[in-house]
Design a protein around this motif. Structure first.
Motif, PDB file in Angstrom:
ATOM      1  N   ILE A   1       0.660  -1.107  -0.227  1.00 38.43           N
ATOM      2  CA  ILE A   1      -0.196   0.024   0.129  1.00 38.43           C
ATOM      3  C   ILE A   1       0.953   1.273   0.099  1.00 38.43           C
ATOM      4  CG2 ILE A   1      -1.806   1.241   1.222  1.00 38.43           C
ATOM      5  CD1 ILE A   1      -2.962  -1.153   0.039  1.00 38.43           C
ATOM      6  N   ALA A   2       2.054   0.959   0.636  1.00 39.17           N
ATOM      7  CA  ALA A   2       2.760   2.330   0.896  1.00 39.17           C
ATOM      8  C   ALA A   2       3.663   2.587  -0.500  1.00 39.17           C
ATOM      9  CB  ALA A   2       4.004   2.122   1.895  1.00 39.17           C
ATOM     10  N   TYR A   3       3.729   1.398  -1.262  1.00 36.27           N
ATOM     11  CA  TYR A   3       4.514   1.498  -2.731  1.00 36.27           C
ATOM     12  C   TYR A   3       3.437   2.348  -3.601  1.00 36.27           C
ATOM     13  CZ  TYR A   3       6.259   0.260  -7.224  1.00 36.27           C
ATOM     14  OH  TYR A   3       6.377   0.307  -8.403  1.00 36.27           O
ATOM     15  N   CYS A   4       2.172   1.853  -3.519  1.00 38.35           N
ATOM     16  CA  CYS A   4       1.314   2.570  -4.226  1.00 38.35           C
ATOM     17  C   CYS A   4       1.061   4.051  -4.000  1.00 38.35           C
ATOM     18  CB  CYS A   4      -0.148   1.709  -4.194  1.00 38.35           C
ATOM     19  SG  CYS A   4      -1.416   2.014  -5.399  1.00 38.35           S
ATOM     20  N   GLN A   5       0.966   4.293  -2.541  1.00 39.28           N
ATOM     21  CA  GLN A   5       0.825   5.478  -2.278  1.00 39.28           C
ATOM     22  C   GLN A   5       1.946   6.541  -2.650  1.00 39.28           C
ATOM     23  OE1 GLN A   5      -0.107   5.069   2.123  1.00 39.28           O
ATOM     24  NE2 GLN A   5      -2.077   6.201   1.601  1.00 39.28           N
ATOM     25  N   TRP A   6       3.154   6.263  -2.111  1.00 32.48           N
ATOM     26  CA  TRP A   6       4.174   7.269  -2.216  1.00 32.48           C
ATOM     27  C   TRP A   6       5.169   6.801  -3.434  1.00 32.48           C
ATOM     28  CZ3 TRP A   6       3.241  11.136   0.581  1.00 32.48           C
ATOM     29  CH2 TRP A   6       2.594  10.910   1.749  1.00 32.48           C
ATOM     30  N   VAL A   7       5.123   5.808  -4.022  1.00 29.30           N
ATOM     31  CA  VAL A   7       6.009   5.647  -5.166  1.00 29.30           C
ATOM     32  C   VAL A   7       5.215   5.642  -6.658  1.00 29.30           C
ATOM     33  CG1 VAL A   7       7.807   4.126  -6.184  1.00 29.30           C
ATOM     34  CG2 VAL A   7       7.534   4.190  -3.694  1.00 29.30           C
ATOM     35  N   ASP A   8       4.304   4.608  -6.660  1.00 37.10           N
ATOM     36  CA  ASP A   8       3.575   4.645  -7.986  1.00 37.10           C
ATOM     37  C   ASP A   8       2.663   5.725  -8.291  1.00 37.10           C
ATOM     38  OD1 ASP A   8       3.411   3.355 -10.357  1.00 37.10           O
ATOM     39  OD2 ASP A   8       1.799   2.145  -9.731  1.00 37.10           O
ATOM     40  N   ASN A   9       1.961   6.390  -7.078  1.00 33.62           N
ATOM     41  CA  ASN A   9       0.890   7.330  -7.360  1.00 33.62           C
ATOM     42  C   ASN A   9       1.365   8.580  -6.360  1.00 33.62           C
ATOM     43  OD1 ASN A   9      -1.178   5.838  -8.942  1.00 33.62           O
ATOM     44  ND2 ASN A   9      -0.698   4.436  -7.510  1.00 33.62           N
TER      45      ASN A   9
ATOM     46  N   ILE B   1      10.682  -6.614  -0.073  1.00 31.57           N
ATOM     47  CA  ILE B   1       9.766  -6.736  -0.898  1.00 31.57           C
ATOM     48  C   ILE B   1      10.006  -5.715  -2.070  1.00 31.57           C
ATOM     49  CG2 ILE B   1       8.416  -4.972   0.272  1.00 31.57           C
ATOM     50  CD1 ILE B   1       5.943  -6.673  -0.356  1.00 31.57           C
ATOM     51  N   GLY B   2      11.010  -4.878  -1.715  1.00 33.91           N
ATOM     52  CA  GLY B   2      11.105  -3.563  -2.668  1.00 33.91           C
ATOM     53  C   GLY B   2      12.265  -4.167  -3.855  1.00 33.91           C
ATOM     54  N   ARG B   3      12.550  -5.500  -3.742  1.00 33.49           N
ATOM     55  CA  ARG B   3      13.487  -5.880  -4.807  1.00 33.49           C
ATOM     56  C   ARG B   3      12.797  -6.712  -5.786  1.00 33.49           C
ATOM     57  NH1 ARG B   3      18.882  -7.242  -1.926  1.00 33.49           N
ATOM     58  NH2 ARG B   3      18.357  -6.302   0.233  1.00 33.49           N
TER      59      ARG B   3
ATOM     60  N   VAL C   1      10.457   5.496   1.336  1.00 31.23           N
ATOM     61  CA  VAL C   1       9.782   4.034   1.158  1.00 31.23           C
ATOM     62  C   VAL C   1      10.402   3.093   0.480  1.00 31.23           C
ATOM     63  CG1 VAL C   1       7.646   3.285   0.063  1.00 31.23           C
ATOM     64  CG2 VAL C   1       7.596   5.293   1.786  1.00 31.23           C
ATOM     65  N   ARG C   2      11.166   3.680  -0.703  1.00 28.08           N
ATOM     66  CA  ARG C   2      11.851   2.634  -1.537  1.00 28.08           C
ATOM     67  C   ARG C   2      13.043   2.134  -1.117  1.00 28.08           C
ATOM     68  NH1 ARG C   2      10.377   6.645  -5.565  1.00 28.08           N
ATOM     69  NH2 ARG C   2      12.155   7.788  -5.078  1.00 28.08           N
ATOM     70  N   ARG C   3      13.750   3.057   0.012  1.00 31.17           N
ATOM     71  CA  ARG C   3      14.910   2.434   0.558  1.00 31.17           C
ATOM     72  C   ARG C   3      14.458   1.441   1.545  1.00 31.17           C
ATOM     73  NH1 ARG C   3      16.577   6.782   2.700  1.00 31.17           N
ATOM     74  NH2 ARG C   3      15.651   6.660   4.789  1.00 31.17           N
ATOM     75  N   GLU C   4      13.286   1.590   2.432  1.00 34.16           N
ATOM     76  CA  GLU C   4      13.199   0.897   3.355  1.00 34.16           C
ATOM     77  C   GLU C   4      12.464  -0.550   2.897  1.00 34.16           C
ATOM     78  OE1 GLU C   4      10.441   2.749   6.149  1.00 34.16           O
ATOM     79  OE2 GLU C   4      12.196   4.241   6.702  1.00 34.16           O
ATOM     80  N   MET C   5      11.618  -0.321   1.795  1.00 31.88           N
ATOM     81  CA  MET C   5      11.065  -1.618   1.131  1.00 31.88           C
ATOM     82  C   MET C   5      12.340  -2.647   0.720  1.00 31.88           C
ATOM     83  SD  MET C   5       7.834  -0.258  -1.088  1.00 31.88           S
ATOM     84  CE  MET C   5       7.628  -1.815  -1.901  1.00 31.88           C
TER      85      MET C   5
END
Length: 402
Positions: free
Chosen positions: A200-208, A247-249, A238-242
């Motif tokens: 969800i954080a990826y969708c919020q703060w990276v993709d959108n 999961i960010g890999r 968010v990207r760094r912590e993912m």
């Protein structure tokens, strides 16, 4: 207080003070260390048209840079000192009172863009505990948000906050659960908070991030710049912590696939029950609501919104049930409950007067009786998605069921 200061540097860098590092400011000869948090961003001085070379490389130029940077940092430190002094005068007394520190309210009506802030505030409302919000933006000593103060004790981390309140106040939303149900609740909580959260954080703060940026509540002449800066800084974190999480890999498609699996798991577990553990509320409901509300009301047109308002509609009805029961002042439009792939045609395709989703409030938030409600049960169980917490037994509810 969140602050930033600039200084000259030969290359770009960011000094992160997000963990409340202490720096000796040396104000007025005092050796007392002040606790700071924020970012110091340095932009490189680049040579445009040989200007830097024309100035030469004498030591006086470096001294000028140091003096200028030091002056800017000293000015920021002085301002920080003054604001800290003001905050100390306005500090709230937490004696016999729960003070909830969290991020500011966003613009679209949802109480928080943070799943954990929304979880804890919903949890307090589920227990009918009085509390006071403090939107100061200050992180806990552990660098966490949200955190609470009670009788001058500070607790951060949503799980530890729940344990603390259970011990101090004798409250427990899980008192009616069996040991097996408590174990299942914890397993699902870890799936939501340690796995679904990152998608969800990826969708919020990276993709959108552009859409999320619009939801930030900031005013002033530089509000757009501050929103852009804050959103992109948060996206970078968010990207760094993912990536550190693992999961960010994975690729974007793989991240969304993992998110969909988690959401389908929640939909299967909920089924047509009123709450995740049955007819009674539990802490798990606050946890899941805090996360699914982000997909429900902050990510228009995205894959999670399509799932929760379409195929996994029972999750949407759960979110609406929780919103109505514990957030009566939080109003949403009818169109926000469904997804048909075309936001412009959704209103025209919805029959006029189909639903009357006005504000809903209960006089006793812990009363689960549904006397007077008219609900249609599922052939598989005695529960219904369309119970009295979502509808009021009116013709609108019958039309919705059809």
């Amino acid at each position: 207080m969140h602050w930033a200061a600039g200084f000259a540097s030969s290359r770009p860098c960011v000094v992160e003070l997000g963990r409340n590092h202490s720096l000796p400011l040396g104000l007025c000869g005092s050796e007392q260390q002040q606790s700071l948090y924020g970012y110091i961003i340095a932009f490189p001085l680049q040579d445009y048209g040989g200007i830097m070379s024309a100035l030469g490389s004498e030591s006086w130029w470096k001294k000028t840079l140091y003096i200028t940077g030091g002056a800017l940092l000293a000015a920021a430190a002085y301002l920080l000192h003054e604001l800290l002094a003001i905050r100390k005068e306005q500090e709230l007394d937490s004696k016999d009172a729960i003070i909830l520190h969290q991020f500011s309210r966003p613009k679209n009506g949802i109480p928080s863009l943070s799943p954990f802030c929304l979880k804890i505030e919903t949890y307090l409302r589920m227990l009918d505990l009085p509390y006071q919000n403090y939107f100061d933006g200050k992180l806990s000593p552990q660098g966490k948000m949200p955190w609470i103060e009670y009788n001058h004790e500070q607790v951060s981390g949503s799980e530890f906050i729940v344990d603390f309140l259970e011990e101090k106040l004798g409250v427990n939303l899980n008192k009616n659960l069996t040991p097996q149900e408590i174990a299942m609740s914890r397993a699902v909580t870890k799936m939501v908070e340690e796995h679904l959260y990152w998608t969800i954080a990826y969708c919020q703060w990276v993709d959108n991030v552009e859409e999320t940026q619009k939801l930030l509540a900031m005013n002033g002449p530089l509000s757009d710049t501050l929103k852009w800066l804050l959103s992109n800084l948060n996206g970078s974190m968010v990207r760094r912590e993912m990536y550190g999480h693992g999961i960010g890999r994975f690729s974007k498609e793989e991240v969304y696939m993992l998110m969909e699996k988690d959401m389908r798991t929640l939909a299967t577990l909920l089924g047509d029950k009123k709450y995740f553990m049955g007819s009674k509320m539990s802490t798990l409901d606050a946890t899941v609501f805090g996360h699914l509300a982000q997909a429900m009301w902050t990510l228009p047109g995205t894959r999670p919104e399509q799932l929760i308002k379409g195929e996994l509609i029972n999750l949407a009805m759960f979110c609406e049930r929780m919103r109505r029961k514990f957030w009566p002042e939080w109003f949403v439009e009818v169109e926000d409950l469904f997804y048909d792939g075309d936001s412009e045609s959704s209103s025209s395709s919805t029959p006029a007067g189909l639903l009357d989703f006005g504000l809903f409030s209960r006089t006793d938030t812990l009363d689960d009786s549904d006397s007077g409600s008219q609900s249609t049960t599922s052939p598989e169980s005695d529960h219904s998605l369309f119970d009295s917490d979502v509808g009021t037994g009116s013709e609108n509810d019958i039309q919705l069921k059809e």
